[in-house]
Design a protein around this motif. Sequence first.
Motif, short mmCIF file in Angstrom:
data_model
loop_
_atom_site.label_atom_id
_atom_site.label_comp_id
_atom_site.label_asym_id
_atom_site.label_seq_id
_atom_site.Cartn_x
_atom_site.Cartn_y
_atom_site.Cartn_z
N GLN A 1 6.01 -25.65 -1.23
CA GLN A 1 7.03 -25.47 -1.67
C GLN A 1 7.91 -24.34 -1.49
N VAL A 2 7.09 -23.64 -0.53
CA VAL A 2 8.18 -21.97 -0.74
C VAL A 2 8.86 -22.55 1.03
N LEU A 3 8.57 -23.43 1.37
CA LEU A 3 9.12 -23.22 2.82
C LEU A 3 9.78 -24.99 3.01
N GLY A 4 11.21 -24.23 2.98
CA GLY A 4 12.55 -24.72 3.17
C GLY A 4 13.77 -23.86 1.96
N GLU A 5 14.55 -25.17 1.31
CA GLU A 5 15.74 -24.45 0.78
C GLU A 5 15.09 -24.30 -0.77
N PRO A 6 15.51 -22.88 -1.07
CA PRO A 6 15.42 -23.05 -2.92
C PRO A 6 15.05 -23.81 -3.57
N ASP A 7 14.76 -23.80 -4.88
CA ASP A 7 14.85 -25.08 -5.76
C ASP A 7 15.16 -24.05 -6.98
N VAL A 8 15.16 -22.53 -6.95
CA VAL A 8 15.44 -22.10 -8.61
C VAL A 8 16.24 -21.55 -8.26
N TYR A 9 16.86 -20.35 -7.30
CA TYR A 9 17.02 -19.20 -7.00
C TYR A 9 18.72 -19.51 -7.47
N PRO A 10 19.68 -18.92 -7.50
CA PRO A 10 19.91 -17.28 -8.17
C PRO A 10 19.30 -17.23 -9.14
N ALA A 11 18.65 -18.66 -10.40
CA ALA A 11 17.81 -18.29 -11.51
C ALA A 11 17.37 -17.16 -11.46
N LEU A 12 17.37 -16.13 -12.50
CA LEU A 12 15.93 -15.35 -12.87
C LEU A 12 14.50 -15.91 -13.82
N THR A 13 13.96 -16.92 -13.41
CA THR A 13 13.04 -17.35 -14.22
C THR A 13 12.09 -17.73 -13.64
N CYS A 14 11.04 -18.03 -14.89
CA CYS A 14 9.13 -18.18 -13.74
C CYS A 14 9.64 -19.70 -13.83
N HIS A 15 9.70 -20.66 -12.56
CA HIS A 15 9.83 -21.92 -13.10
C HIS A 15 9.06 -22.58 -12.50
N GLU A 16 8.11 -24.04 -12.42
CA GLU A 16 7.72 -24.75 -11.95
C GLU A 16 7.70 -24.96 -10.82
N LYS A 17 8.70 -25.23 -10.39
CA LYS A 17 9.10 -25.10 -8.75
C LYS A 17 9.18 -24.26 -7.75
N ALA A 18 9.07 -23.38 -8.45
CA ALA A 18 8.71 -21.89 -7.50
C ALA A 18 6.76 -21.75 -7.78
#
Length: 162
Positions: free
Chosen positions: A1-18
Amino acid sequence: QVLGEPDVYPALTCHEKAICFSSPNSGNEWLELRFPNPLYISSLDMYEVWALGSLSRISTASKYEDDNTVHCERDTCSKDTVWNTIWQGEAAPVDGEDITGDGELNSRIQSPPVCPMAYASNIVRLDFDTASVPGWNTIDAVRLTGTADMPAGLVLAVPGAE
């Protein structure tokens, strides 16, 4: 999940995709990552999206020697892999910034200066001190940059030297 393009950035949030660690403020945590291709590493970008600032060390290895298919604790994991530190710093809370110009606080890309090693690697270990940064430390993505061939003029660090 952390390899590859960001899913959440630039949002400042605790998110299930991170990626969040096992619990908030739990002390030493780590991620061991295997990227698709070995590189002579010149930079590492870590997309932090919540509770920013917990990264304390970046290490690489020329090969991974441990069995990561079995459960282990901090002191018993990575006992056979030789890790070489390419960056080390002190974990400390960091405030988000308004990088989009909309008045909202955003997450950040942490890009600490790394010391290149004398080998190409696709194996990276990120160590975190989550007790130093309150909350759910959350990582969206990690990007590794470098070259497949040894760069001309590279002054090499000695593996195993701290």
